[in-house]
Design a protein around this motif. Structure first.
Motif, PDB file in Angstrom:
ATOM      1  N   SER A 173      48.526  45.002  26.842  1.00 16.20           N
ATOM      2  CA  SER A 173      49.900  44.760  27.262  1.00 16.20           C
ATOM      3  C   SER A 173      50.818  44.565  26.060  1.00 16.20           C
ATOM      4  CB  SER A 173      49.978  43.528  28.152  1.00 16.20           C
ATOM      5  OG  SER A 173      49.292  43.795  29.342  1.00 16.20           O
ATOM      6  N   THR A 174      50.315  43.902  25.036  1.00 17.58           N
ATOM      7  CA  THR A 174      51.114  43.702  23.833  1.00 17.58           C
ATOM      8  C   THR A 174      51.463  45.040  23.199  1.00 17.58           C
ATOM      9  OG1 THR A 174      49.847  41.698  23.495  1.00 17.58           O
ATOM     10  CG2 THR A 174      51.225  42.417  21.669  1.00 17.58           C
ATOM     11  N   LEU A 175      50.475  45.924  23.152  1.00 14.95           N
ATOM     12  CA  LEU A 175      50.723  47.239  22.559  1.00 14.95           C
ATOM     13  C   LEU A 175      51.809  47.973  23.355  1.00 14.95           C
ATOM     14  CD1 LEU A 175      49.979  49.380  20.471  1.00 14.95           C
ATOM     15  CD2 LEU A 175      48.280  50.248  22.074  1.00 14.95           C
ATOM     16  N   LEU A 176      51.703  47.918  24.667  1.00 16.40           N
ATOM     17  CA  LEU A 176      52.708  48.582  25.496  1.00 16.40           C
ATOM     18  C   LEU A 176      54.086  47.992  25.253  1.00 16.40           C
ATOM     19  CD1 LEU A 176      51.131  49.234  28.981  1.00 16.40           C
ATOM     20  CD2 LEU A 176      51.104  50.616  26.936  1.00 16.40           C
ATOM     21  N   LYS A 177      54.152  46.675  25.146  1.00 15.21           N
ATOM     22  CA  LYS A 177      55.444  46.027  24.905  1.00 15.21           C
ATOM     23  C   LYS A 177      56.026  46.474  23.576  1.00 15.21           C
ATOM     24  CE  LYS A 177      54.879  41.897  27.698  1.00 15.21           C
ATOM     25  NZ  LYS A 177      54.314  40.550  27.634  1.00 15.21           N
ATOM     26  N   ILE A 178      55.172  46.661  22.602  1.00 14.33           N
ATOM     27  CA  ILE A 178      55.663  47.126  21.300  1.00 14.33           C
ATOM     28  C   ILE A 178      56.168  48.562  21.421  1.00 14.33           C
ATOM     29  CG2 ILE A 178      54.907  47.791  18.979  1.00 14.33           C
ATOM     30  CD1 ILE A 178      53.181  45.239  18.998  1.00 14.33           C
ATOM     31  N   ILE A 179      55.432  49.385  22.140  1.00 12.54           N
ATOM     32  CA  ILE A 179      55.864  50.778  22.304  1.00 12.54           C
ATOM     33  C   ILE A 179      57.206  50.828  23.030  1.00 12.54           C
ATOM     34  CG2 ILE A 179      55.306  52.999  23.376  1.00 12.54           C
ATOM     35  CD1 ILE A 179      52.357  52.390  22.919  1.00 12.54           C
ATOM     36  N   MET A 180      57.416  49.899  23.972  1.00  8.36           N
ATOM     37  CA  MET A 180      58.658  49.894  24.738  1.00  8.36           C
ATOM     38  C   MET A 180      59.807  49.173  24.027  1.00  8.36           C
ATOM     39  SD  MET A 180      58.373  51.683  27.336  1.00  8.36           S
ATOM     40  CE  MET A 180      59.955  51.315  28.068  1.00  8.36           C
TER      41      MET A 180
ATOM     42  N   VAL B 253      56.147  51.888  33.635  1.00  7.37           N
ATOM     43  CA  VAL B 253      56.104  51.242  34.948  1.00  7.37           C
ATOM     44  C   VAL B 253      55.382  49.923  34.746  1.00  7.37           C
ATOM     45  CG1 VAL B 253      55.253  51.403  37.299  1.00  7.37           C
ATOM     46  CG2 VAL B 253      56.052  53.456  36.125  1.00  7.37           C
ATOM     47  N   PHE B 254      56.098  48.843  34.989  1.00  5.33           N
ATOM     48  CA  PHE B 254      55.537  47.531  34.677  1.00  5.33           C
ATOM     49  C   PHE B 254      54.585  47.062  35.758  1.00  5.33           C
ATOM     50  CE2 PHE B 254      59.265  47.739  32.087  1.00  5.33           C
ATOM     51  CZ  PHE B 254      58.868  47.130  30.923  1.00  5.33           C
ATOM     52  N   GLN B 255      53.700  46.168  35.327  1.00  2.85           N
ATOM     53  CA  GLN B 255      52.727  45.585  36.238  1.00  2.85           C
ATOM     54  C   GLN B 255      53.444  44.856  37.368  1.00  2.85           C
ATOM     55  OE1 GLN B 255      50.086  43.664  33.589  1.00  2.85           O
ATOM     56  NE2 GLN B 255      48.535  43.338  35.128  1.00  2.85           N
TER      57      GLN B 255
END
Lengths: 321, 508
Positions: free
Chosen positions: B46-53, B86-88
């Motif tokens: 999730s952290t990686l996704l947040k960084i990508i976003m 698309v968020f959890q």
């Protein structure tokens, strides 16, 4: 992280430091303006004046701990003052008991409206404010009521002083001490502060959240009524508008003493700083003869400054209320 | 390697105060491919996704999109560059219509003299929906009237729309646990859409706890563990066992959960549910909890397990059936009433539900049992502090002092404070809802050890595990819930642990 911590500490202490510093500066200022300011007679006067405000600031602190607000204190005090004047003639000292019961009931009503009917405290107490203010006018017929000489023996205790300490002030100080114990040493007080920060967690931790809220409002109502009794015995009359200013002043005192309007933080003992500051300003303005209408402007500004200083902007990121 | 790359991340590191969330992670996404990301909770996906976003910023490392340096400051910027997520947790606004949600933030395109032209908006929305074959959803319907799965599809359509690049180059769609609320048919529909997107040169990053789905849809899979990218596998080379082994780091997890210390339940029944139900969430639940027993409740999101947990700890009210504690029927409306019966829960969301962040460690520990630190009805701060000092040592809580505010502690240490409060409460029926959520691996072991200590004292524990594996590892007995009912009860004694697959089939 240590930096964050020191910032928060600073923020929390800021109002207290401001209050103490202003208090000292003002005392020096008013003394220079008029030597009699620091005289025994005036000190007694200030301490007597402080007493009802101290009670009410103390009471409202509990409600502020919740993150709620009580706007009905001023009119509960007015109504209590009028009721006492009205009833002393008719039932003697028993009137004190009735008025105290009235304060408890009025506060309890606020608490129930807020918790059971889920009316926001702002609206609930704004409504009851209107009710009690009207009740005060109805009882007094819209005019200040003067106590007849026959009941003076029941109210003369207000003149007693021990040294330079008036009895009214000593009573207020004792109440303050009890409130401190409630806040720090009793489960209900701890619960108020916990739920002010996080109500959901407090509930799941197993704390009696609803009870704590009702108790907070009840204390606020009770102390407002006792404040009203003080006004009445001090002036030997029941003035239906006597508490008008005191909502604002009580909340300002609490905030100047470091109570957070967002809830969860504060210390009832420190309301004494805010109360001292406000009373000294008021008294000092009287001593140097500032027009009464100008005084109101000064108080309004003071409240805005106090609340501005105490709004912790960083908190908005953490808690949404 | 010479292959074409749509998006890449190089050596991303993310340091939070107290925890290293990502350590030197690299990732490449080829156009037209589906990339699976798997790993346990807290592994760093999730952290990686947040960084990508662009929601979080990396402490170190950089990213590239279409060969250009990519450093988004916000999700809107990420969208402009062709990356959508698309968020959890669903992020549609419930009281707006489907069309309004899709064009949220773009209303100026449909406004004339300050008045919204809804007709045109809905026509365009229709097109967006058609692109992902959702013709059957009307654009003028309010989102609140749609079911969960449909909302999810709308959200995907919306994200696909906002991430569309003006230059027509491929975009990247991140799907974080998109299937957790979908049924089998809906999942297949989703996969069909995913394949269609990728056929046009777009790429999809797919995150799921359901390994079979990841294997079905992904072209290649990255496995995360403890903030590191442990391996990259081609789908051909992977199966569930391999993935699982890489994720957990070992296959035999017996030692990890200290199964040798698992106690045998005593005969005495602490709590019993008879026909317990809550309208709309679960019904006819029967089970008992014995002294010294750990009962695990498994089920997907929406199976009713969370609500069951809420009813037992007094947070919600049951609408049918009855709950017996030590043989006596109880009616719980508030958690404090449950606590009086000896029932206390550790809720799922630590920050929001189980600690008072601005209060000190010692105040937090005494909150569920003030009697223990009081004399003559008044709380003694002396006793409070002594108690806290003792727990600080016993549970090895790392903090500068007991007067530290809990909000400043790391996840693991804050959770240990919660456990200290639970222990101090003297409650003997404990509901642990994701007790190791957001807790680092070391502290997890210590928490498992604590749970063993608790049952050794004869207390009963109900656990909703953070992972299925955890649930199996910790429990004596497992209840599997599906659609609000218990579909299976399984024995999980120390020498008789069921396999995950055996449980999953009753969950789905």
């Amino acid at each position: 992280m240590s930096q964050i911590k020191s910032n928060i500490l600073k923020k929390e202490n800021f109002n207290k430091i401001f209050s103490v510093a202003s208090l000292v500066i003002l005392i020096i200022f008013f003394t220079i303006m008029n030597q009699s300011f620091i005289g025994v007679y005036n000190i007694k006067n200030i301490l007597t004046d402080m007493s009802p405000l101290l009670l009410m600031a103390c009471g409202v602190s509990f409600v502020l701990f919740l993150g709620s607000i009580d706007l009905s204190m001023g009119s509960i005090a007015s109504c209590a003052a009028v009721m006492l004047t009205f009833l002393l003639e008719r039932m003697g000292p028993l009137a004190y008991v009735v008025v105290i019961l009235y304060g408890l009931a009025a506060g309890f009503l606020n608490g129930m409206l807020h918790t059971k009917l889920k009316v926001p405290s702002f609206i609930a107490t704004l409504s009851t404010q209107s009710i009690w203010q009207s009740a005060a006018y109805l009882i007094s017929g819209g005019m200040p009521m003067v106590m007849i000489p026959a009941v003076w023996p029941y109210v003369d205790w207000a003149k007693i002083s021990i040294g330079f300490l008036p009895l009214l002030f000593l009573v207020a100080a004792a109440v303050l001490a009890v409130c401190y114990v409630i806040q720090k040493k009793m489960v209900v007080g701890r619960t108020m502060l916990a739920l002010g920060t996080n109500e959901r967690a407090s509930r799941l931790i197993g704390l009696e959240v609803v009870k704590a809220k009702v108790v907070a409002f009840t204390i606020s109502g009770l102390l407002a009524a006792v404040g009203g009794i003080f006004f009445a015995v001090k002036l030997k009359s029941g003035i239906p508008t006597v508490g008008e200013q005191y909502n604002l002043m009580a909340i300002a005192s609490a905030v100047l003493g470091g109570v957070m309007l967002t809830g969860g933080k504060g210390n009832v003992l420190l309301t004494v700083l805010g109360v001292g500051l406000i009373t000294v300003i008021q008294n000092g303005m009287n001593v140097i003869a500032v027009d009464g209408f100008w005084q109101k402007i000064v108080f309004g500004l003071l409240v805005i400054i106090a609340i501005f200083m105490n709004t912790d902007k960083s908190r908005r990121n953490l808690v949404v209320k | 390697m010479g292959k074409e790359v749509l998006f890449s991340a190089q050596n991303i590191t993310k340091q939070y105060p107290g925890t290293l969330a990502l350590s030197n992670v690299s990732l490449e996404i080829e156009p037209g491919k589906v990339v699976g990301l798997v790993g346990e909770n807290g592994a760093g996906k999730s952290t990686l996704l947040k960084i990508i976003m662009g929601i979080e910023h990396p402490t170190e490392g950089g990213m590239k999109m279409h060969g250009e340096t990519y450093h988004p400051q916000s999700p809107i910027e990420a969208n402009k560059q062709g990356i959508g997520m698309v968020f959890q947790e669903q992020s549609l606004i419930q009281n707006l219509t489907v069309g309004q949600n899709i064009f949220f933030g773009q209303e100026e395109n449909y406004t004339r003299f300050g008045i919204l032209n809804k007709k045109k908006m809905y026509e365009d929305a229709k097109e967006v929906m058609n692109a992902v074959e959702l013709e059957h959803i009307r654009a003028d319907k309010k989102v609140s009237t749609l079911d969960f799965a449909t909302r999810q599809m709308v959200e995907i359509a919306k994200v696909f729309h906002v991430a569309k690049r003006e230059d027509g180059k491929g975009c990247v769609i991140l799907l974080d646990e998109p299937t957790s609320v979908l049924n089998e048919g809906e999942v297949q529909n989703l996969f069909k859409n995913v394949r269609k997107m990728t056929a046009k040169g777009n790429s999809v990053v797919f995150i799921s706890h359901r390994l079979d789905e990841v294997l079905e849809i992904s072209d290649y899979i990255y496995v995360f563990k403890d903030g590191k990218n442990v391996c990259e596998l081609d789908r051909k080379d992977a199966d569930e066992d391999i993935l699982y082994e890489k994720m957990v780091g070992k296959t035999a997890s017996g030692e990890y959960y200290q199964i040798h210390r698992q106690t045998k339940p005593q005969a005495e029944v602490l709590m019993e549910a008879k026909g317990l139900g809550m309208r709309g969430y679960f019904r006819n639940i029967n089970f008992s909890l014995h002294k010294g027993e750990v009962v695990g409740i498994c089920g997907v999101v929406g199976s009713g397990k969370e609500e069951l947990c809420g009813v037992i700890c007094g947070d919600e009210e049951a609408t049918s059936g009855s709950l017996f504690v030590r043989g006596k029927e109880v009616h719980l409306k508030h958690p404090y009433q449950a606590l009086a019966q000896g029932i206390l829960s550790i809720p799922k969301e630590r920050r929001e539900e189980s600690v008072i962040e601005d209060k000190t460690i010692y105040e937090n520990i005494s909150m569920s049992n003030y009697k223990k630190v009081s004399s003559n009805g008044l709380i003694s701060s002396e006793k409070e502090k002594q108690q806290a000092e003792a727990y600080l040592k016993e549970l090895a809580i790392k903090a500068p002092s007991i007067s530290q505010q809990v909000g400043f502690l790391s996840g693991g240490n804050a959770q240990k404070v919660v456990f200290a409060r639970i222990l101090a409460s003297d409650a003997d029926i404990l509901l642990l809802n994701h007790p190791t959520r957001g807790v680092d691996i070391g502290a997890k072991g210590e928490i498992y050890s604590l749970i063993r200590d608790i049952t050794a004292q004869g207390k009963g524990v109900i656990v909703l595990g953070d992972t299925l594996d955890e649930c199996i590892g910790l429990s004596n007995r497992l209840l599997v819930m599906k659609d609000g009912e218990i579909t299976k009860e399984l024995d999980a004694s120390a020498d008789h642990k069921p396999e995950q697959v055996d449980i999953v089939k009753y969950m789905m």
